[in-house]
Write an enzyme that holds these catalytic residues in place. Structure first.
Site, mmCIF file in Angstrom:
data_model
loop_
_atom_site.group_PDB
_atom_site.id
_atom_site.type_symbol
_atom_site.label_atom_id
_atom_site.label_comp_id
_atom_site.label_asym_id
_atom_site.label_seq_id
_atom_site.Cartn_x
_atom_site.Cartn_y
_atom_site.Cartn_z
ATOM 1 N N ASP A 159 -64.226 -54.259 16.356
ATOM 2 C CA ASP A 159 -65.387 -55.082 15.984
ATOM 3 C C ASP A 159 -66.108 -54.455 14.795
ATOM 4 O O ASP A 159 -66.239 -53.234 14.720
ATOM 5 C CB ASP A 159 -66.377 -55.186 17.161
ATOM 6 N N TYR B 226 -68.785 -63.564 16.527
ATOM 7 C CA TYR B 226 -69.140 -62.275 17.120
ATOM 8 C C TYR B 226 -70.589 -62.306 17.626
ATOM 9 O O TYR B 226 -71.512 -62.583 16.854
ATOM 10 C CB TYR B 226 -68.966 -61.181 16.067
#
Lengths: 690, 93
Positions: free
Chosen positions: A110, A320
């Site tokens: 991420d 996200y």
């Protein structure tokens, strides 16, 4: 050429491998229980391997847990520092093995501070120092198109400033958390002889302080009486409630005199004030606003919302979620997302309304995040049946996204001033003139129109009733997980990724309980001790200052070493002071621990004798546990109830609706908690017995 | 010295928590007196049964009510009088 592509989680790895494989069908392989994927991409073979969150952690070089202060820390595999992390060894071994065969490295974790730190430590320690040569994939959704684009536009290196900030955060959390927690745990253990993990930390301490301050305010609150005037007016046969000009009347005499003045009188309309105003659409979700909205609508705790959002992200349904941004950049292609969402029957009409427009411009909030945009739906439809919470949250995100493109809603408010024998009352009405964005967000709105009949100045109306009512001032509300999260955000402590976990830790440690966070004796005592002996560690200012420093590291304004050194300089004298007063601190904490442990054993009031408490007791003779009354020891009550011998038993804090006996909560490993009444002869259990 | 209500460590009659609650009780009595005609004892009884009263406040009010000694009762009353501004102005008059 073999390229090792490092991901954060198995589900993300699977999705990335699928997106980057030429045929869309990567080969799944395993080393032991660790899955990895081989994807063919042109003449390259991509080895896509996942981690399972952090594989490395910060731990003191001195392993003895009874020693403090400790300031020498190092990165170690998690299985060496934590219990129940034995499986991590297999993952590190598997990644190390695959890395030896790789020619190039790509970090595809991420794109945030935790993802960067996690990837960096694996590249450095498990892959043999490949952090300097690794390239970086940057993406905000796990959709095929974005993953392909991200792979084709690789960043030359990993984001080192973010890694530095991440390492600094881990170091500071360990230095503060480990030292202060050890100081308190050891002090209490030496005094009471009982082990109970007591923890505090850089963010945990100030957060608990907020709760304790509120708890003290509530516990010391003395209500003050005041009076309200209740009145009703009759217009065209319809009755409406009206408000007195003063919402609070401070004395009974005054309230009585107002009622006497107005009773039996007619009212005369002094003024009719009609206003129209625009209500702009709500801004797109960042993680904090999503967590608060989900709590307010569905009562999901911030942590639960973060977990559900994470699952939706891994399913490529939303972008996200760990973002601070409230902005939707044009590059995400609004029109394509809406067209795609329109395939779902539920959104067909609504997306159609937006797609008719030539220009689509979303409203934006102030929140900004350089790494990711606000949370938005990717346009993908679920590949599996979503659970109810997942579906609810996905629906909420989709509707909020659509609402951001909506026009302002137009509302009308009416305020009618009525004179009754020299006293002024107000009649209020409201309605929506134009729905605007509300049409998209309708299921989550709670607005009711109050439509008034036509009224004009000078008109006489009948006062149907007027009376006074005594009321009392109320104590401030306790924080709930959502308002506490907001408080932490406002005070600038913690990060979007850590706040929910910190709140959860307060519950796990037994400092706080219930939906409305009620602070336990232990929580109160922890803050009392810290305020007395080292108020600096629960100072919001210092924590906020460190957060700012970590932001500065990200932008290159400060160095990690300087920030850590400053923190150690701050903490060292505090810890020495704590060590000197260990005995005193231990004495103060052990009493709270004793009470907390006792409270955890109390199930409720004894239904047999009425004055004792039902408590969990372990028989010295048989070693088995059961429920008995505290009055047994005074030879007043001999009531007892059997208990299951396996699992965690605690009070459910409620009584049985059938027999009125206290209820208990049984938690067996890997199973949902069961709540049942202690009474084996409860009428509610008849069916179960059959 | 230990708190007469909860047994916690205390510098005076009450621990820090109950001392704080006691101060609130004394301070707020003035506002009750301004709002309605109420005696000290009635005030304490109202506090004990009011659902919005704090836990520690109820502890202290119950303790004060249970205390039978007149001297103690008078002392509380005097202290509350000292705190209240209206009382000062009354004396001046």
């Amino acid at each position: 050429m073999k390229i090792l592509l490092l991901c954060e989680k198995p589900s993300a790895a699977k999705r990335i491998a699928k997106a980057l494989d030429d045929s869309g069908d990567p080969v799944e392989k395993r080393i032991g229980s660790v899955p990895y994927y081989e994807s063919k991409n042109g003449d390259k073979l991509l080895i896509v391997v996942p981690a399972i969150g952090h594989l490395y952690t910060v731990a003191p070089k001195i392993r003895n847990r009874d020693v403090y202060p400790v300031f020498d820390f190092e990165w170690v595999p998690r299985y060496k520092a934590e219990r129940n992390a034995g499986n991590i060894r297999e993952w590190i071994d598997a990644i190390s093995k695959l890395s030896r065969e790789a020619d190039e490295f790509i970090m595809a974790t991420d794109y945030d501070i935790e993802g960067a730190t996690l990837g960096y430590t694996i590249l450095k320690y498990a892959c043999g120092g490949k952090e300097g040569e690794a390239k970086r994939m940057k993406f905000s959704t796990l959709t095929e198109s974005e993953l392909k684009q991200s792979y084709n536009e690789l960043l030359d290196h990993i984001e080192f400033p973010m890694v530095e900030a991440g390492i600094c955060r881990h170091m500071l959390d360990a230095i503060y958390g480990i030292n202060l927690s050890r100081a308190m745990t050891i002090a209490a253990k030496k005094q009471s002889g009982k082990y109970k993990t007591l923890s505090t930390g850089r963010v945990q301490g100030p957060t608990l302080k907020f709760l304790v301050e509120r708890e003290i305010e509530i516990n010391c609150f003395v209500p003050v009486p005041f009076w309200r005037i209740d009145a009703e007016v009759e217009i065209n046969g319809e009755t409406f409630k009206i408000e007195y000009e003063k919402s609070v009347i401070k004395s009974l005499r005054e309230a009585q005199s107002i009622v006497e003045d107005c009773r039996g009188r007619d009212g005369r309309i002094l003024n009719v004030d009609v206003r129209e105003f625009n209500q702009p659409p709500p801004v797109p979700f960042d993680l904090g606003t999503l967590q608060r909205e989900a709590y307010s609508l569905f009562r999901y705790t911030p942590r639960r919302t973060a977990e559900i959002a994470e699952r939706l992200y891994l399913e490529a349904l939303i972008s996200y979620p760990r973002t601070s941004s409230q902005k939707l950049p044009k590059s995400i292609n609004y029109r394509a997302i809406l067209e795609s969402l329109g395939r779902e029957a539920k959104y067909e009409r609504l997306t159609g309304l937006l797609l008719q427009r030539k220009n689509l411009t979303p409203v934006e909030g102030k929140g900004y995040d350089p790494a990711h945009p606000a949370i938005y739906p990717t346009g993908n439809l679920p590949e599996r049946e979503l659970s109810q919470p997942e579906r609810r949250l996905w629906d909420l995100i989709i509707r909020r996204f659509m609402a951001a493109f909506g026009e302002p809603a137009v509302k009308q408010s009416v305020k009618v001033s009525i004179d009754v024998n020299g006293h002024t009352f107000y009649l209020r009405g409201r309605r929506i003139l134009k729905e605007g964005w509300m049409v998209f967000y309708r299921p989550f709105l709670r607005v009711e129109d109050v439509i008034l009949p036509p009224l004009k100045k000078g008109q006489t109306v009948k006062i149907k009733s007027v009376s006074w009512r005594q009321d009392f001032t109320r104590p401030p509300s306790r924080y709930n997980p959502s308002s506490l999260l907001k408080k932490m955000e406002d005070e600038g402590i913690g990060t979007k990724a850590t706040r929910a976990d910190i709140i959860d830790t307060l519950y796990t440690r037994g400092y706080v309980s219930g939906d409305r966070a009620m602070v336990s004796e232990l929580g109160l005592d922890i803050i009392e001790v810290l305020s007395k002996y080292c108020p600096e560690v629960i100072s919001v200012e210092f924590t906020r200052d460190l957060e700012r420093s970590m932001e500065n590291i990200k932008s290159g304004g400060e160095s990690r070493e300087d920030v850590i050194e400053r923190a150690v300089r701050h903490l060292k004298p505090i810890l020495l002071r704590l060590k000197e007063r260990e005995e005193l601190i231990g004495e103060e904490l052990s009493e709270a621990i004793r009470k907390t442990l006792l409270n955890q054993r109390i199930i409720g009031d004894c239904p047999a004798c009425g004055s004792g408490k039902l408590i969990i007791i372990r028989s010295r003779r048989t070693g088995k546990r059961f429920i008995g009354c505290t009055n047994f020891f005074k030879h007043k009550c001999s009531v007892s109830f059997p208990l299951p011998q396996k699992g965690m038993v605690s009070s459910a804090n409620k009584t049985c609706s059938k027999c009125g006996f206290p209820m208990i909560r049984l938690k067996l490993k890997g199973k949902r908690p069961l709540t049942f009444c202690v009474n084996p002869k409860c009428p509610g259990k008849d069916g179960m017995a059959r | 010295m230990s708190c007469k209500i909860c047994g916690r460590r205390a510098k005076s009659e009450f621990c820090k928590r109950h001392e704080e609650a006691y101060k609130s009780i004394l301070e707020v009595y003035r506002e009750w007196r301004e709002a309605m005609s109420i005696s000290w004892r009635e005030y304490l009884e109202e506090i004990v049964k009011n659902p919005y009263s704090g836990r520690w406040v109820k502890d202290v009010a119950s303790y004060l009510l249970a205390e039978s000694e007149d001297e103690k009762y008078r002392r509380c009353l005097n202290e509350s009088f000292k705190l209240s501004k209206w009382n000062k102005s009354d004396r001046r008059r």
